[in-house]
Enzyme design. Sequence first.
Site, PDB file in Angstrom:
ATOM      1  N   GLU A  87       0.776  -1.230   0.000  1.00  0.00           N
ATOM      2  CA  GLU A  87       0.000   0.000   0.000  1.00  0.00           C
ATOM      3  C   GLU A  87       0.814   1.291   0.000  1.00  0.00           C
ATOM      4  O   GLU A  87       0.405   2.277  -0.593  1.00  0.00           O
ATOM      5  CB  GLU A  87      -0.939   0.006   1.225  1.00  0.00           C
ATOM      6  CG  GLU A  87      -2.001  -1.077   1.204  1.00  0.00           C
ATOM      7  CD  GLU A  87      -3.038  -0.846   0.124  1.00  0.00           C
ATOM      8  OE1 GLU A  87      -3.331   0.314  -0.206  1.00  0.00           O
ATOM      9  OE2 GLU A  87      -3.557  -1.844  -0.415  1.00  0.00           O
ATOM     10  N   SER A 477     -44.630 -34.544  40.673  1.00  0.00           N
ATOM     11  CA  SER A 477     -44.219 -34.894  42.037  1.00  0.00           C
ATOM     12  C   SER A 477     -42.847 -34.355  42.419  1.00  0.00           C
ATOM     13  O   SER A 477     -42.490 -34.369  43.602  1.00  0.00           O
ATOM     14  CB  SER A 477     -44.234 -36.417  42.208  1.00  0.00           C
ATOM     15  OG  SER A 477     -45.545 -36.920  42.081  1.00  0.00           O
TER      16      SER A 477
END
Length: 815
Positions: A87, A477
Site C-alpha cells: 500500500e 411430584s
Amino acid sequence: MIRLIGYIFGMGVTLALVAAIGVAIYLNGMTKDLPDYEVLAKYEPPVMTRIHASDGQLMAEYARQRRLYLPIQAVPDRVKAAFLSAEDKNFYNHPGIDFFGLGRAVWDNVKSGGRAGGGSSITQQVAKNFLLSNERTYERKIKEAILAFRIEQAYSKDRILELYLNEIFFGLGAYGIAGAALTYYDKSVNELTIAEAAYLAALPKGPGNYHPFRYTDRAIVRRNWVIDQMVENGYVGHADGEKAKAEGLDVNPRKLGSYLFASEYFTEEVRREIIARYGDNALYDGGLSVRTTIDPELQVVARKALQDGLMKFDSLRGFRGPFAHVELGEDWGKAVGEVVGLADIPEWTLAIVLDVTDEGLRIGLQPPKLVSGNLSEERVEGSISVEDIGSGMRYVKDGKRLKAKSPVEVFTPGDVIFVEAKKDAPGAWKLRQPPSVQGGLVAMDPHTGRVLAMVGGFSFAESSFNRATQAMRQPGSSFKPFVYAAALDNGYTPASVVLDAPIQIKSGGEIWEPKNYGGRPAGPSTLRLGIERSRNLMTVRLAKDMGMNLVAEYAERFGIYDKMMPVLAMSLGSGETTVMRMVSAYAIIANGGRQVKPSLIDRIQDRYGKTVYKHDERQCEGCVSAEWTKQAEPDLIDNSEQILDPMTAFQITSMMEGVVQRGTAVTLRELGHPIAGKTGTTNDAKDAWFVGFTPDIVVGVYLGYDKPQTLGDGATGGGLAAPIFKEFMKAYLADRKPVEFRVPEGMTLIAINRKSGMRAGKGEPDTIMEAFKPGTGPADSYSVIGMDEIAGEIRKREISPEAKSAVQTGGGGLY
C-alpha cells in the site's frame, strides 16, 4: 522589447497571484467543512464479543464486523512489511502524501477520463475511511490530502498504521488484521506465514476481486506481486519469497457460530442474557469478553446422557419415515448434497437409499463439503442390514404402529435418512432418526449457582428452543419436596404421620378426587414415606392441613413460581415452571437452605479489560492485601439470604435420600454415592422429571413432547428421567469419593418405626434413624393428621369404601 517582456512578466505574476489567491480562498472554504480529525484519538471501532468457557476455550464470537482490536506493538514486523509493500512503501518517510504515488494517480485519472482512484498513502486512506466518504471526486481527494497533512502532525506514524490495520475491510465479514487472520486462516497474526500475510495485504485493494475461491488465480497473482514488493523492499529474502510464491492460497475460513462442541444451547442462552443486560450493540459491537460457567467435559457428558435417553425412548416407538425424499437422477450425490442435515450431530451423516432388498439397504453417503463450499466429487456407498435397521422395521403409518416383514415395506429409493457408522464393520451403517420426544438437562454447583452444563434438546440445529430454560412444564411430584419442606419448617417432623386415603376436594361446585400412582392408598404414613413413595393423597392432605397459602409462599421463596395460586392441585406440581428454576430450587436445599442465584456467566469485561459484571458477590476484605505479613487467611463473607432453616434442609435431604435408597428412584442406588432427589410424573404421563443432588452438584432432567401428549402407559420420572440422571452422574462421580450430607450441629438422630413414626424399641424391626431439631422428637402418642376429618365423614356416612378400607388396613385397628 524589454518593456513588452516586463509587461508579460507582470501579467504572469498578477495572474499567478490571482490564481494563488483563488486557490487559497478555495482551500480556505474547503477546510471550513473538514471533519475534526481529533476524533481519531477517541477511536472505538465496532469490535466482536467473544464468549469463553470456564477453562478459557472459545465458545462463540458475535459481531456485525468481525474485528479484534490489535495495538501496533502486537502486530508482527512481517505483517507490517506486507502492508507497507502493498500500500505505501514510503509511509515512514513522507509527510502524509506520497507525491510520486500521487503523480501516478493523476496521470491514471487523465487517461481514465477523470475517474479518481489510486495513489493514496496509508495516511490518506485513514483520512478517507474515518472522516470522509467513498465518493470518487477531485474535491474529496483534496480534502483527503489536507487531512492527511493534519493527521501526520497530530499522530505518530505507528498510531496511524495502527488505525489503518484495525479499520480496513478484508472481505468475508472481516475487519482489521486480527479479524482477517482468524477469518481467512483461523490463526492469530503471529502465526501468519509470508504467503498468508501477503495475501491479506493484497485484499484491501478489492476483497471481492481477489476472493480466494471465486478468483483464485487472480488472487495468487496479486499476492505474488505483494511478495515481490516485499523482496524488493528488503523485508524478505529472495529464496523465501520464491518459496512463498510457490504456495497455494490455502485459505481455511473460520466457521461461524459455536466453536465448542455440544455447547450450542448454552451459548445461545448466554447470548440472550447479554442482550437483555446491555442491548444488541454491546453484544455485536462492544468487544465484550465473557467468561461463562460451563464445564466443557461435563457439557459433553450431559449432551450424551440426554441424547441417549431420548433415542432409547424413541427407538421403541418405530420409524416415522425418511428425513426427506429426493429424485436420484444421474448424480445421487448432488441430490442428497442439497439436503441440510443436523450439523451438531457429527456422529450421524445423511445418506440416500439407492436400493432396497429383503436383506437390507444399499445407501449413498452425502458427499462432504470442501473448504470452498462445493461438494466433493467423491461418491461413497455403504449398506445397512436388516438387523441394523433395528426399530426401523417397526414403523408408524396413519398413526398406527406396524411391524414390517421386509425393508421393502418401509423404504424406497430416494429416501434420505440419517445413518451412523458401525465401529466394528467398515462400510456398514446403522439407521438413525431424530427423536420426536424432547427434553432438557441442567447441572449446577449448589454452593455458587454456577451452571456447569445445560442441554436444551436433542439438537440445536433441529430446534433452538431451549427446554431447560424456555419450556414451561408441570413438575409433577418433583415439586412435593417443597410442600414437605414448608411443613418441616413449621412444626412438622419427618416422623409426623399423615393419612394416605382417598380425599374429595369441593371447589366451585366441582369435586376433585386426586389418586395415587397405581391407585392404592397406604393408610397412615410418615412424611418420609410420603416422599419416598411419592404419595399424592397424603401430600394433598398435608397441604390442606397447613394451608396452601404457606405452600405458595415457600414455592415463591424458592423461585419455582413468580406467583402461585394457593389451590390444593398445585401441591402436586400442576403449575408450570422450567428445569432451570427447579434445579435452582433444589440447589437451595443442597446449599443448606441458603439462597442460590443461577448464573451462566462468571464475569464480563469491556473492550478495555475492565470487569463490568461478576457473579460472585461474596465479600473479601483481606483478599486485596499487597503482601503477607503473617495475617490470618481471609474469609469470604456470604451475605446470601437464608431461604430455609439449615436443619429443615437436612431433614428434607435425608428424606429424599430415601427416594434413592427405597423409593421411586431406587435405580440410582447402584451409583454407590449419597444422592438425594425426587421423581416427577404429571397427569397422563405427559412429563417425566428427576431432580437430584449430591453435596457438590445438582442435576435436573425433564422429558416430554413439545406439544404435550402422553409418553405412554407406565411412563414415569423414575423410568425415563432417572436413567438419564444416572448416566450423567456415573461419569461425574467416576473419580470422586463418596461424600456424606453434612448434619447441622444441634440435630438429634433418633431411631423410629418407619410406619408409625413412634420411637423404636431396642431390636425392633423396620426402623430408621431420623433427624430431629432441638426440642422436637417422635410423638409420645400415636396421632394421624387427617384422621379426625375421616372420622367426621364416617359419622356423616360420606366416606368412600376405599377410604374406609385404607383407615382400617393402615391404621392398626384405630378405625
